[in-house]
Each structure stands twice: as C-alpha cells, then as structure tokens.
Design a protein around this motif. Structure first.
Motif, PDB file in Angstrom:
ATOM      1  N   LYS A  80       0.811  -1.220   0.000  1.00  0.00           N
ATOM      2  CA  LYS A  80       0.000   0.000   0.000  1.00  0.00           C
ATOM      3  C   LYS A  80       0.847   1.274   0.000  1.00  0.00           C
ATOM      4  CE  LYS A  80      -3.982   2.181   2.221  1.00  0.00           C
ATOM      5  NZ  LYS A  80      -3.438   3.545   2.147  1.00  0.00           N
ATOM      6  N   ALA A  81       1.881   1.334   0.840  1.00  0.00           N
ATOM      7  CA  ALA A  81       2.692   2.552   0.938  1.00  0.00           C
ATOM      8  C   ALA A  81       3.370   2.873  -0.387  1.00  0.00           C
ATOM      9  CB  ALA A  81       3.723   2.410   2.050  1.00  0.00           C
ATOM     10  N   HIS A  82       3.903   1.848  -1.067  1.00  0.00           N
ATOM     11  CA  HIS A  82       4.577   2.057  -2.345  1.00  0.00           C
ATOM     12  C   HIS A  82       3.596   2.558  -3.399  1.00  0.00           C
ATOM     13  CE1 HIS A  82       7.280  -0.662  -0.208  1.00  0.00           C
ATOM     14  NE2 HIS A  82       8.246  -0.254  -1.008  1.00  0.00           N
ATOM     15  N   ILE A  83       2.414   1.966  -3.420  1.00  0.00           N
ATOM     16  CA  ILE A  83       1.417   2.358  -4.409  1.00  0.00           C
ATOM     17  C   ILE A  83       0.880   3.761  -4.119  1.00  0.00           C
ATOM     18  CG2 ILE A  83      -0.910   1.840  -5.260  1.00  0.00           C
ATOM     19  CD1 ILE A  83      -0.162  -1.139  -5.010  1.00  0.00           C
ATOM     20  N   ASP A  84       0.657   4.071  -2.858  1.00  0.00           N
ATOM     21  CA  ASP A  84       0.172   5.406  -2.496  1.00  0.00           C
ATOM     22  C   ASP A  84       1.174   6.485  -2.903  1.00  0.00           C
ATOM     23  OD1 ASP A  84      -2.118   4.342  -1.474  1.00  0.00           O
ATOM     24  OD2 ASP A  84      -1.542   4.513   0.636  1.00  0.00           O
ATOM     25  N   THR A  85       2.460   6.200  -2.740  1.00  0.00           N
ATOM     26  CA  THR A  85       3.500   7.152  -3.144  1.00  0.00           C
ATOM     27  C   THR A  85       3.462   7.389  -4.648  1.00  0.00           C
ATOM     28  OG1 THR A  85       4.937   6.500  -1.311  1.00  0.00           O
ATOM     29  CG2 THR A  85       5.982   7.603  -3.172  1.00  0.00           C
ATOM     30  N   LEU A  86       3.285   6.307  -5.415  1.00  0.00           N
ATOM     31  CA  LEU A  86       3.191   6.436  -6.872  1.00  0.00           C
ATOM     32  C   LEU A  86       1.976   7.267  -7.266  1.00  0.00           C
ATOM     33  CD1 LEU A  86       4.067   5.523  -9.789  1.00  0.00           C
ATOM     34  CD2 LEU A  86       2.428   3.652  -9.504  1.00  0.00           C
ATOM     35  N   VAL A  87       0.832   6.939  -6.700  1.00  0.00           N
ATOM     36  CA  VAL A  87      -0.422   7.600  -7.077  1.00  0.00           C
ATOM     37  C   VAL A  87      -0.379   9.087  -6.740  1.00  0.00           C
ATOM     38  CG1 VAL A  87      -2.884   7.732  -6.526  1.00  0.00           C
ATOM     39  CG2 VAL A  87      -1.815   5.507  -6.972  1.00  0.00           C
ATOM     40  N   ALA A  88       0.266   9.422  -5.635  1.00  0.00           N
ATOM     41  CA  ALA A  88       0.338  10.831  -5.220  1.00  0.00           C
ATOM     42  C   ALA A  88       1.067  11.697  -6.237  1.00  0.00           C
ATOM     43  CB  ALA A  88       1.021  10.930  -3.857  1.00  0.00           C
ATOM     44  N   ASP A  89       1.924  11.071  -7.046  1.00  0.00           N
ATOM     45  CA  ASP A  89       2.756  11.821  -7.992  1.00  0.00           C
ATOM     46  C   ASP A  89       2.447  11.481  -9.445  1.00  0.00           C
ATOM     47  OD1 ASP A  89       4.716  13.781  -8.192  1.00  0.00           O
ATOM     48  OD2 ASP A  89       6.338  12.325  -8.413  1.00  0.00           O
ATOM     49  N   ILE A  90       1.361  10.749  -9.677  1.00  0.00           N
ATOM     50  CA  ILE A  90       1.118  10.200 -11.013  1.00  0.00           C
ATOM     51  C   ILE A  90       0.657  11.261 -12.016  1.00  0.00           C
ATOM     52  CG2 ILE A  90      -1.336   9.540 -10.890  1.00  0.00           C
ATOM     53  CD1 ILE A  90      -0.370   6.717 -11.896  1.00  0.00           C
ATOM     54  N   ASP A  91       0.203  12.412 -11.507  1.00  0.00           N
ATOM     55  CA  ASP A  91      -0.257  13.480 -12.402  1.00  0.00           C
ATOM     56  C   ASP A  91       0.854  14.058 -13.283  1.00  0.00           C
ATOM     57  OD1 ASP A  91      -2.875  13.382 -11.679  1.00  0.00           O
ATOM     58  OD2 ASP A  91      -2.751  14.962 -10.170  1.00  0.00           O
ATOM     59  N   LYS A  92       2.102  13.830 -12.898  1.00  0.00           N
ATOM     60  CA  LYS A  92       3.211  14.401 -13.673  1.00  0.00           C
ATOM     61  C   LYS A  92       3.397  13.714 -15.022  1.00  0.00           C
ATOM     62  CE  LYS A  92       7.016  11.571 -11.827  1.00  0.00           C
ATOM     63  NZ  LYS A  92       8.243  11.580 -11.010  1.00  0.00           N
ATOM     64  N   TYR A  93       2.765  12.549 -15.198  1.00  0.00           N
ATOM     65  CA  TYR A  93       2.972  11.780 -16.430  1.00  0.00           C
ATOM     66  C   TYR A  93       1.981  12.187 -17.514  1.00  0.00           C
ATOM     67  CZ  TYR A  93       6.123   8.871 -13.736  1.00  0.00           C
ATOM     68  OH  TYR A  93       7.172   8.433 -12.966  1.00  0.00           O
ATOM     69  N   ASP A  94       2.479  12.269 -18.730  1.00  0.00           N
ATOM     70  CA  ASP A  94       1.646  12.602 -19.884  1.00  0.00           C
ATOM     71  C   ASP A  94       0.866  11.405 -20.390  1.00  0.00           C
ATOM     72  OD1 ASP A  94       2.574  15.480 -20.636  1.00  0.00           O
ATOM     73  OD2 ASP A  94       4.435  14.361 -20.265  1.00  0.00           O
ATOM     74  N   VAL A  95       1.335  10.206 -20.092  1.00  0.00           N
ATOM     75  CA  VAL A  95       0.634   8.982 -20.466  1.00  0.00           C
ATOM     76  C   VAL A  95       1.063   7.874 -19.515  1.00  0.00           C
ATOM     77  CG1 VAL A  95       2.387   8.281 -22.158  1.00  0.00           C
ATOM     78  CG2 VAL A  95       0.056   7.411 -22.370  1.00  0.00           C
ATOM     79  N   VAL A  96       0.120   6.990 -19.202  1.00  0.00           N
ATOM     80  CA  VAL A  96       0.400   5.843 -18.334  1.00  0.00           C
ATOM     81  C   VAL A  96      -0.040   4.584 -19.060  1.00  0.00           C
ATOM     82  CG1 VAL A  96      -0.126   4.700 -16.147  1.00  0.00           C
ATOM     83  CG2 VAL A  96       0.140   7.194 -16.213  1.00  0.00           C
ATOM     84  N   LEU A  97       0.906   3.691 -19.297  1.00  0.00           N
ATOM     85  CA  LEU A  97       0.605   2.382 -19.881  1.00  0.00           C
ATOM     86  C   LEU A  97       0.458   1.400 -18.725  1.00  0.00           C
ATOM     87  CD1 LEU A  97       3.357   2.296 -22.684  1.00  0.00           C
ATOM     88  CD2 LEU A  97       1.058   3.291 -22.807  1.00  0.00           C
ATOM     89  N   ALA A  98      -0.690   0.751 -18.613  1.00  0.00           N
ATOM     90  CA  ALA A  98      -0.945  -0.101 -17.451  1.00  0.00           C
ATOM     91  C   ALA A  98      -1.533  -1.440 -17.870  1.00  0.00           C
ATOM     92  CB  ALA A  98      -1.893   0.603 -16.478  1.00  0.00           C
ATOM     93  N   VAL A  99      -0.981  -2.516 -17.300  1.00  0.00           N
ATOM     94  CA  VAL A  99      -1.552  -3.847 -17.517  1.00  0.00           C
ATOM     95  C   VAL A  99      -2.695  -4.058 -16.524  1.00  0.00           C
ATOM     96  CG1 VAL A  99       0.641  -4.799 -18.341  1.00  0.00           C
ATOM     97  CG2 VAL A  99       0.036  -4.998 -15.907  1.00  0.00           C
ATOM     98  N   PRO A 100      -3.609  -4.976 -16.811  1.00  0.00           N
ATOM     99  CA  PRO A 100      -4.691  -5.267 -15.865  1.00  0.00           C
ATOM    100  C   PRO A 100      -4.134  -5.816 -14.553  1.00  0.00           C
ATOM    101  CG  PRO A 100      -5.186  -6.150 -18.041  1.00  0.00           C
ATOM    102  CD  PRO A 100      -3.753  -5.739 -18.068  1.00  0.00           C
ATOM    103  N   LEU A 101      -4.605  -5.284 -13.447  1.00  0.00           N
ATOM    104  CA  LEU A 101      -4.157  -5.722 -12.128  1.00  0.00           C
ATOM    105  C   LEU A 101      -5.370  -5.979 -11.235  1.00  0.00           C
ATOM    106  CD1 LEU A 101      -1.195  -3.221 -11.535  1.00  0.00           C
ATOM    107  CD2 LEU A 101      -1.012  -5.658 -12.088  1.00  0.00           C
ATOM    108  N   SER A 102      -5.219  -6.947 -10.352  1.00  0.00           N
ATOM    109  CA  SER A 102      -6.300  -7.337  -9.444  1.00  0.00           C
ATOM    110  C   SER A 102      -6.479  -6.325  -8.318  1.00  0.00           C
ATOM    111  CB  SER A 102      -5.997  -8.714  -8.856  1.00  0.00           C
ATOM    112  OG  SER A 102      -4.901  -8.621  -7.946  1.00  0.00           O
TER     113      SER A 102
END
Length: 309
Positions: A41-63
């Motif tokens: 959770k902590a690692h993912i929350d850190t990513l999400v908090a800063d994800i707006d800086k990206y112009d595009v996000v390529l994401a695979v399906p995750l559970s």
C-alpha cells in the motif's frame, strides 16, 4: 521532454526502454509490480500521489490486491486519454510443462529459479526415480497431459483478457509464434514480441493522443531485453514438432545469468537430477501440501505414468 509511465510486471523494463526509443520526445519510467512487497500500500500510495506528472500511463490489468492501481481504480487517478491499458504478454503454448511452486513470496527455488517442470514434480510426488522420470518426456505423455492443446487454449484465454485493453497483442502472437522464438518462458517475451507490440503501442499513442512515433529504426535486433539474462525454459522438440514451428526444439535449460559470469545449460538428465535435489530440500510432505502440487496432482490424477514406459 514528456514523461510516460509503464505499470507492469517483469516486462516493465523492456517496455519502458523500447517505448522511449519508439516514441518521440518522451521518456518512460517503470513501476514493476513484481518487485512490490506483499504489503504494497505505501509504495502504491507514493506512486499515485505523484502520477499526475505523467503525460501517459501504460498499465496492464491488475487485481484488487494492487489497490489504487488495480484495473478498477486506476482510472480514478489517470484521467481520459492519459490512461492506456495494455496487455500482460503471457503464453503457455510453447512451455506447457512449466510451473511455479509456492506463493509469490515463498517460491520453491530450483535449477531455473522459480521455474519447474510439471512432469518432474508429478513423477517425484508419485515416487518415481530420476531415470524413470527421464523416460516420461515423450510425445505420448505430453499428449496425455494436454500439452499439445496448450497453444490454442492460451491464445483464446489471451483474447478473452484483451477485451478490456486498448492495445491488443494476441494477433501479433498468433501470427509469429511459429516463425521465430517468441517467449523465453510463459511470461518472458523475446525481443521480437517487445518490438512488435511496442510498435503497435507507439502507433496507438500517435493516433489517439498525439505522441508521435520517432524515426528510430524499429527492429527486434535493436531491443534492450534484460529478460534474456533470466532463466530460459526450452521448447521441447515434441512440442516444436507438433506445433510445426520453423525453429527446432531442445532440452537445453538455461539458468539465470548473474552479472558477467557465463552459464552453461543443463540437459534433461541434469535438470531432472537438480529438480529432485530441490524437491528433497523442501521435503516431500511440504511439497505435497503446496497449492501447485495439489492442483497438478488433481488435474492429472487419472493419468497412470506406468502405462507410458
């Protein structure tokens, strides 16, 4: 310079490098979910908090296990065209004998790391010795185990998983897997697959959100595929013959390469002996209780190996 992000598994690193070459004026970062601890959770929350800086996000399906970057929730954080759903390239058709033993955090380690042979595991659990097990690697046994149907099943499963992604892959796989090597293992594609799929992804980005393709010469020979250093599970000759592959099969199993130290492959007899040693180290009782062992034993419970000697 624009920034992109790839959220994926062990395929993350080759994709981020290839996409950075194939798309113009953008560099991709990677977020490898296979490297996350179980309590992520902590690692993912850190990513999400800063994800707006990206112009595009390529994401695979995750559970749902992946919380805010799961397929259900990632759209709450990456809006509109910025989110591009891609597929996790996975194909059992060339390596139907490959299995994992144990959960992600507690994998049984063997001569090929996490990768094990189903036939070796089944034979060990049923009390066969190494010499008897060696005799089971035949077309008749593989047919009885359903290995010859694995390619068709795997492609159909991939097509079903692609229904909710933006950039499909199954047709690329179907058109190429007989021509040249396409997978080192069930989830480690060769450079050919990364090249062809990333060409398609970069074309999609150009058409849908205006990130132009670069002039870099697209070809698998230019790919940076670190997965070639990992363990490589061979395509057995019987599988190659049945599928009509235009490249030969073998029983040469490659262990993981570490740093600049060369490795030698194991032949089938060596592989079986090393598998049995790894199984002995775990203990037959604990091995029998593993989910993989129970699943495999149940799936093939009706098959009597003694009929194939």
């Amino acid at each position: 310079m624009k920034r992109g992000l790839v959220i994926s598994n062990c395929q993350c690193q080759p994709i981020k490098h290839t996409m950075s070459l194939y798309s113009d004026n953008i560099i991709f970062d990677g977020f490898g979910v296979h490297l996350l601890p179980h309590d992520n959770k902590a690692h993912i929350d850190t990513l999400v908090a800063d994800i707006d800086k990206y112009d595009v996000v390529l994401a695979v399906p995750l559970s749902d296990h992946y919380g805010e970057i799961s397929s259900e929730k990632i759209g709450d954080h990456v809006k509109g065209d910025k989110l591009v759903r891609i597929v996790n390239m996975y194909f059992t058709g060339l390596h139907p004998d490959l299995t994992y033993i144990g959960g992600i955090a507690k994998r049984v380690d063997g001569p090929l790391g996490d990768y094990h042979s189903k036939v070796a595991l089944l034979a060990y659990l049923r009390g066969y010795n190494a010499d008897e097990t060696f005799k089971l690697y035949t077309a008749k046994v593989f047919e009885a185990l359903g290995y010859f149907d694995a390619a068709t099943r795997s492609i159909e499963e991939l097509k079903n998983r692609e229904q909710n992604v933006d950039v499909q892959f199954s047709d690329i796989l179907q058109a190429n897997y007989r021509e040249k090597p396409t997978f080192f293992s069930v989830n480690h594609p060769t450079s050919l697959m990364f090249d062809l799929y990333c060409q398609r992804i970069s074309a999609f980005l150009e058409e849908k959100i205006g990130i132009k393709q670069s002039g870099f010469h697209k070809d698998a020979l230019f790919g940076m595929n670190y997965l070639a250093g990992s363990a490589i599970f061979p395509v057995y000759p019987e599988i190659s013959n049945h599928l009509g592959l235009k490249y030969p099969g073998s029983y040469n199993f490659k262990p993981t390469t570490f740093g600049d130290s060369p490795v030698s492959t194991y032949d089938l007899k060596e592989m079986i002996a090393l598998e049995f040693k790894a199984f002995d180290d775990v203990g037959k009782s604990d091995l029998t209780e593993s989910h993989a062992a129970q699943l495999i034993d149940h799936q093939y419970s009706s098959i009597d190996f003694s009929n194939y000697f």
